[in-house]
Write a protein that holds these residues in place. Structure first.
Motif, mmCIF file in Angstrom:
data_model
loop_
_atom_site.group_PDB
_atom_site.id
_atom_site.type_symbol
_atom_site.label_atom_id
_atom_site.label_comp_id
_atom_site.label_asym_id
_atom_site.label_seq_id
_atom_site.Cartn_x
_atom_site.Cartn_y
_atom_site.Cartn_z
ATOM 1 N N GLY A 48 3.496 -29.640 14.796
ATOM 2 C CA GLY A 48 3.022 -30.208 16.049
ATOM 3 C C GLY A 48 1.550 -29.998 16.297
ATOM 4 N N LEU A 49 0.802 -29.559 15.285
ATOM 5 C CA LEU A 49 -0.634 -29.323 15.456
ATOM 6 C C LEU A 49 -1.453 -29.920 14.313
ATOM 7 N N SER A 50 -0.805 -30.720 13.472
ATOM 8 C CA SER A 50 -1.503 -31.274 12.295
ATOM 9 C C SER A 50 -2.188 -30.154 11.516
ATOM 10 N N ALA A 51 -1.468 -29.025 11.379
ATOM 11 C CA ALA A 51 -1.935 -27.785 10.744
ATOM 12 C C ALA A 51 -2.981 -27.100 11.622
ATOM 13 N N LEU A 52 -4.112 -27.736 11.853
ATOM 14 C CA LEU A 52 -5.119 -27.255 12.797
ATOM 15 C C LEU A 52 -5.954 -28.454 13.245
ATOM 16 N N PHE A 53 -5.265 -29.466 13.808
ATOM 17 C CA PHE A 53 -5.892 -30.723 14.230
ATOM 18 C C PHE A 53 -6.511 -31.448 13.028
ATOM 19 N N VAL A 54 -5.896 -31.322 11.866
ATOM 20 C CA VAL A 54 -6.519 -31.759 10.614
ATOM 21 C C VAL A 54 -5.738 -32.855 9.903
ATOM 22 N N VAL A 55 -4.439 -32.662 9.686
ATOM 23 C CA VAL A 55 -3.667 -33.481 8.743
ATOM 24 C C VAL A 55 -3.247 -34.790 9.418
ATOM 25 N N GLN A 56 -4.219 -35.674 9.609
ATOM 26 C CA GLN A 56 -3.983 -36.900 10.360
ATOM 27 C C GLN A 56 -2.938 -37.795 9.699
ATOM 28 N N VAL A 57 -2.996 -37.933 8.382
ATOM 29 C CA VAL A 57 -2.110 -38.877 7.697
ATOM 30 C C VAL A 57 -0.811 -38.240 7.247
ATOM 31 N N GLY A 58 -0.595 -36.982 7.587
ATOM 32 C CA GLY A 58 0.627 -36.292 7.213
ATOM 33 C C GLY A 58 0.508 -35.557 5.895
ATOM 34 N N HIS A 59 1.477 -34.695 5.656
ATOM 35 C CA HIS A 59 1.497 -33.853 4.459
ATOM 36 C C HIS A 59 2.080 -34.597 3.260
ATOM 37 N N GLY A 60 1.705 -34.122 2.071
ATOM 38 C CA GLY A 60 2.338 -34.572 0.840
ATOM 39 C C GLY A 60 1.938 -35.952 0.367
ATOM 40 N N ARG A 61 0.760 -36.411 0.713
ATOM 41 C CA ARG A 61 0.290 -37.722 0.261
ATOM 42 C C ARG A 61 -0.187 -37.604 -1.197
ATOM 43 N N ARG A 62 0.683 -37.980 -2.111
ATOM 44 C CA ARG A 62 0.371 -37.816 -3.529
ATOM 45 C C ARG A 62 -0.843 -38.648 -3.955
#
Length: 452
Positions: A48-62
């Motif tokens: 709920g915090l995009s890690a630290l207002f960072v991961v805009q496009v989500g995790h695991g984008r290969r």
């Protein structure tokens, strides 16, 4: 995933009370996928915090990982100290297409604090070069956070964060922020309160002497203090004030840029054109460390006047080829998936969902914009009673972080102003994630009431 080492032995964690982990395990995050992270115990937690207002496009984008690998194989590193690399060149040009006005000059850093540090330094040198050497001071807002390096920390308006490191760089001064929920002046009129707050900035400039003030630093939505917003009239007034006294207006968008508010740069949404933008975080969605100070032609002009002048400042990894290449691919995702429009289409739904929490006695206010919101906690809704020091320690520092995480939500309890919980999920989230956040927050906050 089984770990055969103990995180308590060697890792010096940032902003962490490490002594508190002597008798409990450090949470270890092992992977991410979409809007969720997973810990070493296999638990699935909504980020709920995009890690630290960072991961805009989500995790695991290969695809971003593949771009990083390809660039590292081609050219892993070369500095931009009098040289250029294709990724840095292309990213600088790309960013300049998103900025308002003539903010065309991109100075790369590796993070937000470095971008803020660079902005203050360039402001001071700019005025020396144009024959105004006394202009070196900065006005920022009460409770605002701008970074942890000595210069950025001097701009930061959170006294408790400074005490251990004083004396800091001289020249940082504070004016009122735009916390309308706690307004004492014009508490029944948001526009009037905003103009009152802007006039406090002018008052600070006049008190220090306009001939000594180089810059005013503001976030489009102030992070520390809990997502403090302001109407466009506030920023227009700041622009007028800065023009009147020949002061540079710096839009600190380390959090707010790159879709957090549905635009690449939030200043465009809030209707103002600054002289400098500082940004980082969402530029690469965390797939590579990068930040930037972006300056207008007016700011850079005296640095181009002759062949002997330079901005004597830089960072080893600024404009890193791998991070720059990843950032370009990240921005491609923004455009291909129309993430800015997705935020604009869903921000009202997010607000409405979080607004349901206002029926709880412990929730005094829900405020924010875009995908950046805060829930303020109170002891009494009628009086807007603040949590005292003991309650903050018990609730914000000790109970909420682990209670929320254990319930399946990673977000940010914070008391660098009044006590709040901040949520800022990946920009790919929608109603299902909003509902999940609201339900977890509700369940934990009901338990919180017993601690007040």
């Amino acid at each position: 995933m089984t770990l055969d080492f103990d995180a308590r032995d060697h890792l010096w964690m940032h902003f962490a009370r490490m002594g508190s982990f002597q008798d409990r395990d450090v949470p270890v995050i092992t992977r991410g996928e979409g809007s969720y992270i997973y810990d070493s115990r296999g638990r699935r937690i909504l980020d709920g915090l995009s890690a630290l207002f960072v991961v805009q496009v989500g995790h695991g984008r290969r695809e971003l990982a593949e771009v990083a690998a390809a660039q590292a194989a081609e050219l892993a590193y070369f500095p931009v100290w009098g040289y250029a690399t294709p990724p840095a060149l292309e990213l600088a040009e790309r960013l300049a297409t998103y900025t308002p006005g003539d903010l065309n000059r991109v100075f790369f850093t590796t993070g937000g604090g470095e971008a803020v540090e660079s902005a203050w330094k360039v402001a001071k040198q700019h005025f020396k070069l144009v024959g105004k050497p006394l202009k070196h001071k900065v006005i920022s807002r009460a409770t605002a956070y701008h970074g942890t390096t000595h210069g950025a920390l001097a701009i930061t308006g959170v006294p408790a964060m400074k005490q251990a490191f004083e004396p800091l760089a001289p020249g940082g001064f504070r004016a009122a922020n735009t916390n309308f929920y706690r307004a004492e002046a014009h508490s029944d009129d948001r526009e009037a309160h905003a103009l009152w707050a802007a006039d406090r900035v002018e008052e600070a400039i006049l008190f220090e002497g306009p001939e000594t003030v180089a810059a005013v630093f503001v976030e489009p939505v102030q992070n520390s203090g809990g997502c403090l917003t302001a109407p466009t009239s506030y920023f227009r007034r700041l622009r007028e004030i800065c023009d009147k006294y020949d002061v540079l207006l710096v839009s600190d968008e380390v959090i707010c840029a790159f879709g957090r508010h549905g635009t690449m740069f939030a200043c465009t949404k809030f209707g103002y054109t600054p002289d400098i933008i500082t940004c980082a975080k969402g530029m690469s969605s965390g797939y590579g460390p990068i930040g930037a100070m972006i300056a207008s032609e007016r700011v850079v002009e005296p640095f181009l006047a002759d062949t002997t002048t330079s901005f004597t400042h830089g960072y080893t990894f600024g404009g890193h080829p791998v991070s720059a290449a990843v950032s370009l691919a990240n921005l491609d995702i923004f455009e291909r998936e129309k993430l800015n429009q997705h935020v604009l289409d869903n921000e009202d739904r997010f607000e409405k969902t979080l607004g349901k929490l206002l029926d709880l006695p412990v929730v005094g206010d829900v405020r924010g914009d875009g995908y950046f919101w805060a829930v303020e906690l109170v002891t009494d809704k009628a009086t807007k009673g603040r949590l005292d020091a003991a309650q903050r320690e018990r609730v914000v520092k000790q109970f909420l972080p682990s209670a929320l995480f254990d319930a399946g939500l990673y977000c940010r309890p914070d008391d660098r102003g009044d006590a709040v919980i901040q949520v800022a999920p990946p920009l790919t989230c929608g109603q299902a994630e909003f509902d999940e956040m609201e339900q977890i927050l509700r369940d934990v906050l009901i338990r919180t009431e017993q601690l007040l």
